[in-house]
Design a protein around this motif. Sequence first.
Motif, PDB file in Angstrom:
ATOM      1  N   UNK A  46      27.056  21.753   5.981  1.00 51.48           N
ATOM      2  CA  UNK A  46      28.433  21.831   5.502  1.00 51.48           C
ATOM      3  C   UNK A  46      29.336  20.865   6.266  1.00 51.48           C
ATOM      4  N   UNK A  47      29.156  20.785   7.562  1.00 54.13           N
ATOM      5  CA  UNK A  47      29.950  19.861   8.370  1.00 54.13           C
ATOM      6  C   UNK A  47      29.643  18.412   8.012  1.00 54.13           C
ATOM      7  N   UNK A  48      28.386  18.095   7.775  1.00 55.82           N
ATOM      8  CA  UNK A  48      28.027  16.726   7.389  1.00 55.82           C
ATOM      9  C   UNK A  48      28.687  16.348   6.063  1.00 55.82           C
ATOM     10  N   UNK A  49      28.692  17.283   5.123  1.00 56.22           N
ATOM     11  CA  UNK A  49      29.312  17.009   3.825  1.00 56.22           C
ATOM     12  C   UNK A  49      30.800  16.738   3.978  1.00 56.22           C
ATOM     13  N   UNK A  50      31.473  17.549   4.799  1.00 56.62           N
ATOM     14  CA  UNK A  50      32.896  17.342   5.032  1.00 56.62           C
ATOM     15  C   UNK A  50      33.147  16.003   5.717  1.00 56.62           C
ATOM     16  N   UNK A  51      32.312  15.645   6.659  1.00 56.57           N
ATOM     17  CA  UNK A  51      32.492  14.384   7.379  1.00 56.57           C
ATOM     18  C   UNK A  51      32.202  13.181   6.486  1.00 56.57           C
ATOM     19  N   UNK A  52      31.310  13.338   5.549  1.00 61.05           N
ATOM     20  CA  UNK A  52      31.068  12.250   4.588  1.00 61.05           C
ATOM     21  C   UNK A  52      32.286  12.035   3.710  1.00 61.05           C
ATOM     22  N   UNK A  53      32.940  13.122   3.304  1.00 59.02           N
ATOM     23  CA  UNK A  53      34.166  12.991   2.508  1.00 59.02           C
ATOM     24  C   UNK A  53      35.259  12.297   3.327  1.00 59.02           C
ATOM     25  N   UNK A  54      35.354  12.666   4.596  1.00 59.66           N
ATOM     26  CA  UNK A  54      36.341  12.026   5.471  1.00 59.66           C
ATOM     27  C   UNK A  54      36.047  10.539   5.604  1.00 59.66           C
ATOM     28  N   UNK A  55      34.774  10.183   5.778  1.00 56.93           N
ATOM     29  CA  UNK A  55      34.402   8.769   5.924  1.00 56.93           C
ATOM     30  C   UNK A  55      34.749   7.982   4.667  1.00 56.93           C
ATOM     31  N   UNK A  56      34.531   8.583   3.510  1.00 56.94           N
ATOM     32  CA  UNK A  56      34.863   7.888   2.256  1.00 56.94           C
ATOM     33  C   UNK A  56      36.375   7.639   2.174  1.00 56.94           C
ATOM     34  N   UNK A  57      37.155   8.627   2.586  1.00 55.55           N
ATOM     35  CA  UNK A  57      38.605   8.452   2.564  1.00 55.55           C
ATOM     36  C   UNK A  57      39.049   7.415   3.603  1.00 55.55           C
ATOM     37  N   UNK A  58      38.388   7.439   4.746  1.00 55.43           N
ATOM     38  CA  UNK A  58      38.682   6.425   5.770  1.00 55.43           C
ATOM     39  C   UNK A  58      38.415   5.022   5.217  1.00 55.43           C
ATOM     40  N   UNK A  59      37.277   4.880   4.587  1.00 54.19           N
ATOM     41  CA  UNK A  59      36.879   3.572   4.054  1.00 54.19           C
ATOM     42  C   UNK A  59      37.858   3.109   2.975  1.00 54.19           C
ATOM     43  N   UNK A  60      38.287   4.033   2.135  1.00 50.52           N
ATOM     44  CA  UNK A  60      39.241   3.693   1.073  1.00 50.52           C
ATOM     45  C   UNK A  60      40.565   3.233   1.664  1.00 50.52           C
ATOM     46  N   UNK A  61      41.032   3.930   2.693  1.00 51.32           N
ATOM     47  CA  UNK A  61      42.289   3.557   3.335  1.00 51.32           C
ATOM     48  C   UNK A  61      42.185   2.196   4.014  1.00 51.32           C
TER      49      UNK A  61
END
Length: 472
Positions: free
Chosen positions: A70-85
């Motif tokens: 669950x934590x990995x999934x949340x961190x992947x979403x964060x990374x995608x948002x980081x990359x988009x920004x």
Amino acid sequence: MTKRLTAGENGMQQGEKDKQAWSGSIRRWVSTLAEAAVEALTGRVTSWEISSKLRDGRKDWSWEAVAARSLRSELKRIARRQHKEIKMNASPPAMSLPFIRAVNSVDGFNAREQEIVESIQSTVMDANRSNISRTQAYLSCYEAFPELHWAFLAHMVSRNAGWNMSDLQGGLLSDLTNSEFQVNLYRFLERCNALIFQDAYPQLLLYMHSRKLGEPLFHLLPCFHVSAFMLPFWQHFWREPDHGAMLAVALILNEQNYIEGRVAQDPYFRSRVLKHPYFRLHELARFNQILFPLGQEEALTRGVAPSAAGNKLPLRPLAGLTLPKFDSLTARIKAGKSLYGLLFGYEEVHRRALAFARSTPHRGSRSEYWPALFTADKQAAINNGKESSVLLESEWLPSGKRLYSPELESVWQDTPSGPIPRYDWYRSSAKLRLFREPVRPLLFDMTHAHRAQLEKTAMAHDVAHENQPKHG
């Protein structure tokens, strides 16, 4: 009638004397190396036996696979948002997620939250004066909230940083490198120690404030420039406080990535420290040994020949590991996880390491754990180029003839950390590959390996001392 030697004959005699002296020196060092090799081999056997005894009584930690996924999934979403920004901006912002407010700003927070932020900032600044104050702050944090496993691990590793800093002005290593490199290496070690504290200690304090108030305050993490990587872990830990291992591994990843770009990859430190020939010498001279002294001082049977089996080594036993390559981020993270597995994976190691920490104030001198070999008093130390032979002949060194290991504050002044680059290191989910459950190491007794390394360092010191130009 006495025959007067010509200048040529006198020179020939002096040359013959020098040749004999050099030949004797070579034979002595070969003999010393042979003794050290035998001792290292027998010591390794004994180290395995000691490690086996210390492995009795495994200390369990909670690592749930479902929570980790669950934590990995949340961190992947964060990374995608980081990359988009990052793509939307010409340069990557320090913090780039919608839920993160302006960095280091208390605008928009209520009065209580502003007071907490300012209190933490003041506490961190005061405790970040030196390695001594940082090391004590970590231990005080762990004593107050023992579920914060990382705080105790940080305390023990920070002790090692202090010992390594003091070594630079000690009786063996100070003679093997020049003063310019010593200063640069001290600055490197100090900056790593200070920056990790600057990043991690506010997180620990924020948790402590949350506990006292009974509500999570982790939305304040951005005020301290904390990476977006850490927020999901603190939120999870608040709900599951028995998941100390998961939080500890996250902090290991976070802190090592934090110093990677700011120190380890910094051009100044890479050219003047990590790529300097002297740095390899320091690695060979125990700089890469991380030691956990255990319990009270006690005698151990050394791994020596049967005829000397009755000999006792009046030294505190040491657990720990050797870091293979300090300039490798992956190696540092793996070592950190192994050290956690050692400190929190075995009941006996944890209990005795904590006993040492509680009973022995950290001052930066190796005499804290082996007073039978080290002294912080320079006048009571030996420094005559015969350390290696003395170490091989003696189980311990008599008062007045011990190795010089100064207290840190007697040889180095407090050093301001200087400007810190502000950016979030977590920009890709590839960083998650090392977020795995720690493994308990099997061979971790360092008592004999550390003493053998001392002997090797002493040999190098004595060779350098013997080859120094003689005056007078």
